[in-house]
Design a protein around this motif. Structure first.
Motif, short mmCIF file in Angstrom:
data_model
loop_
_atom_site.label_atom_id
_atom_site.label_comp_id
_atom_site.label_asym_id
_atom_site.label_seq_id
_atom_site.Cartn_x
_atom_site.Cartn_y
_atom_site.Cartn_z
N THR A 68 0.86 -1.18 0.00
CA THR A 68 0.00 0.00 0.00
C THR A 68 0.90 1.23 0.00
OG1 THR A 68 -0.12 -0.04 2.41
CG2 THR A 68 -1.89 -1.14 1.21
N PHE A 69 0.31 2.38 -0.30
CA PHE A 69 1.10 3.60 -0.44
C PHE A 69 0.75 4.59 0.65
CE2 PHE A 69 3.08 2.75 -4.46
CZ PHE A 69 2.24 1.83 -5.06
N TYR A 70 1.78 5.21 1.18
CA TYR A 70 1.60 6.31 2.11
C TYR A 70 2.01 7.59 1.40
CZ TYR A 70 0.66 4.37 6.77
OH TYR A 70 0.07 3.80 7.88
N TYR A 71 1.16 8.59 1.51
CA TYR A 71 1.48 9.88 0.93
C TYR A 71 1.71 10.88 2.05
CZ TYR A 71 0.21 8.27 -3.70
OH TYR A 71 0.19 7.60 -4.90
N GLU B 57 -5.37 3.24 8.55
CA GLU B 57 -4.23 2.83 9.36
C GLU B 57 -4.21 3.69 10.62
OE1 GLU B 57 -2.85 -0.21 7.06
OE2 GLU B 57 -1.86 0.49 8.87
N ASP B 59 -2.01 5.15 13.55
CA ASP B 59 -0.64 5.30 14.01
C ASP B 59 -0.63 6.22 15.23
OD1 ASP B 59 0.35 7.74 11.42
OD2 ASP B 59 -1.07 7.85 13.07
N LYS B 61 -0.08 9.23 15.54
CA LYS B 61 -0.65 10.56 15.38
C LYS B 61 -2.14 10.53 15.11
CE LYS B 61 1.30 13.92 13.37
NZ LYS B 61 1.88 14.77 12.34
N ARG B 64 -4.62 7.47 9.43
CA ARG B 64 -3.96 7.78 8.18
C ARG B 64 -4.57 6.88 7.11
NH1 ARG B 64 1.08 10.26 8.15
NH2 ARG B 64 1.52 10.74 6.02
N ILE B 65 -4.56 7.34 5.87
CA ILE B 65 -5.06 6.50 4.76
C ILE B 65 -3.87 5.81 4.12
CG2 ILE B 65 -6.13 6.50 2.50
CD1 ILE B 65 -7.88 8.71 3.29
N ALA B 66 -3.98 4.50 3.95
CA ALA B 66 -3.01 3.75 3.16
C ALA B 66 -3.68 3.43 1.83
CB ALA B 66 -2.61 2.46 3.87
N TRP B 67 -3.14 3.96 0.76
CA TRP B 67 -3.73 3.78 -0.56
C TRP B 67 -3.25 2.48 -1.19
CZ3 TRP B 67 -7.34 7.03 -2.72
CH2 TRP B 67 -7.55 8.24 -2.05
N LYS B 68 -4.20 1.69 -1.70
CA LYS B 68 -3.82 0.43 -2.34
C LYS B 68 -3.35 0.65 -3.77
CE LYS B 68 -7.07 -2.06 0.51
NZ LYS B 68 -8.37 -2.72 0.57
N VAL B 69 -3.73 1.75 -4.34
CA VAL B 69 -3.32 2.10 -5.70
C VAL B 69 -2.69 3.49 -5.63
CG1 VAL B 69 -4.22 2.70 -8.00
CG2 VAL B 69 -5.14 0.74 -6.77
N GLU B 70 -1.72 3.74 -6.48
CA GLU B 70 -1.13 5.08 -6.48
C GLU B 70 -2.16 6.12 -6.89
OE1 GLU B 70 2.45 3.17 -8.69
OE2 GLU B 70 3.07 5.17 -8.08
N ILE B 71 -2.18 7.21 -6.18
CA ILE B 71 -3.18 8.25 -6.45
C ILE B 71 -3.05 8.77 -7.88
CG2 ILE B 71 -3.90 10.59 -5.82
CD1 ILE B 71 -3.22 10.02 -2.99
N GLU B 72 -1.82 8.83 -8.36
CA GLU B 72 -1.60 9.36 -9.72
C GLU B 72 -2.25 8.50 -10.79
OE1 GLU B 72 0.82 8.55 -7.62
OE2 GLU B 72 1.86 10.38 -7.05
N HIS B 108 -2.04 15.61 -4.90
CA HIS B 108 -1.25 14.88 -5.89
C HIS B 108 -1.90 14.84 -7.27
CE1 HIS B 108 1.45 13.47 -2.71
NE2 HIS B 108 0.37 13.40 -1.98
#
Lengths: 91, 191
Positions: A68-71, B57, B59, B61, B64-72, B108
């Motif tokens: 998964t990706f973190y931004y 997710e 954490d 703080k 947080r969002i963990a993206w399964k696909v790249e936003i781009e 993004h």
């Protein structure tokens, strides 16, 4: 005597960050994603390029171990209360 | 002997109002500030079906969002209006995913955002029309981020000012800290 090329260096010591710097900010981001630092990320992802914000040089996007990706934001994300949690590794 | 007749409360512009012992009461409240909860959003329906490529997710703080696909690589024409539709949500985790998802996509998106602007107007208008102060604050921050997210986005919003700005007239005098959690109410739509 064998001459070993250190392709997978292990850290020799660890200390905690005392004050915020750009390097501490990036370490914070790597550790949030589950890596020690940039070196481990490159080792795990086998040479993947790290996306960074052009203005600030902070890490922009990381791929975690579960793919998964973190931004991350272009602004500072490591607050004063988080600085002491950042681990700084020495090789 | 004078009899003290009880005062009769009556509404204005009626025959009773002309009587001597009648007292005209004020008009009923129009309900301009009454919150209007929105109907279940498409965002919630899609989220519960698992159609969004993201996970929550926890954490140190917070969330947080963990993206399964790249936003781009996301289709902004499909996903961005859905996330904007979720701005009406007030319940966790829908509210968090919609808000954070919008900010991540705007951060993004780059040039992909400007062509989608016309599809975002109705969700923005629906969010502002709820009159829920938390929703309005969130939406205004999203609007600020939107105009800063790419080139010509502010200009692209100009034809739609008449659809999204009138609701703010109701709140233009409510600038005290006691009424709002966050006092930042200035909105600049000029990029």
């Amino acid at each position: 005597m064998s001459c070993t090329t250190d392709k997978n260096p292990k850290p020799k010591s660890m200390s905690r960050a005392r004050e915020w710097t750009a390097e501490v900010e990036n370490l914070f981001r790597f550790q949030q994603a589950g890596y020690r630092d940039e070196l481990e990320y490159i080792q795990v992802k086998q040479g993947a390029l790290i996306d960074k914000w052009p203005d600030t040089g902070y890490v922009k996007k990381l791929q975690r171990r579960d793919n998964t990706f973190y931004y991350y934001s272009k602004r500072r994300e490591c607050q004063e209360c988080d600085i002491h949690k950042v681990k700084v590794y020495a090789y | 002997m004078l009899k003290n007749k009880p005062e009769l409360k009556t509404q204005g512009f009626t025959v009773k109002a002309t009587m001597k012992n009648s007292v005209v009461v004020g008009p009923p409240a129009a309900g301009a500030f009454r919150e209007r909860p929105s109907k279940p959003t498409i965002f919630r329906k899609f989220y519960e079906r698992g159609e969004f490529p993201m996970a929550l997710e926890h954490d140190t703080k917070g969330n947080r969002i963990a993206w399964k696909v790249e936003i781009e690589k996301l289709d902004y024409h499909h996903y961005l209006p859905l996330f904007f539709d979720g701005l009406c949500e007030t319940i966790h985790p829908y509210e968090f995913f919609a808000r954070q998802g919008v900010h991540d996509m705007l951060e993004h998106g780059g040039p992909k955002i400007q062509p989608v602007i016309p599809q975002l107007i109705i969700p923005i208008k629906n969010a502002l029309n709820t009159r829920n102060r938390q929703v309005i604050c969130t939406t205004l921050k999203v609007l600020q981020h939107l105009v800063m997210s790419g080139d010509m986005v502010g200009e692209a919003l100009v034809p739609y000012y008449r659809q999204i700005l009138p609701i703010l007239n109701i709140f233009k005098n409510m600038n005290s800290k006691s009424l709002f959690l966050q006092p930042q109410w200035t909105l600049s739509l000029e990029h």
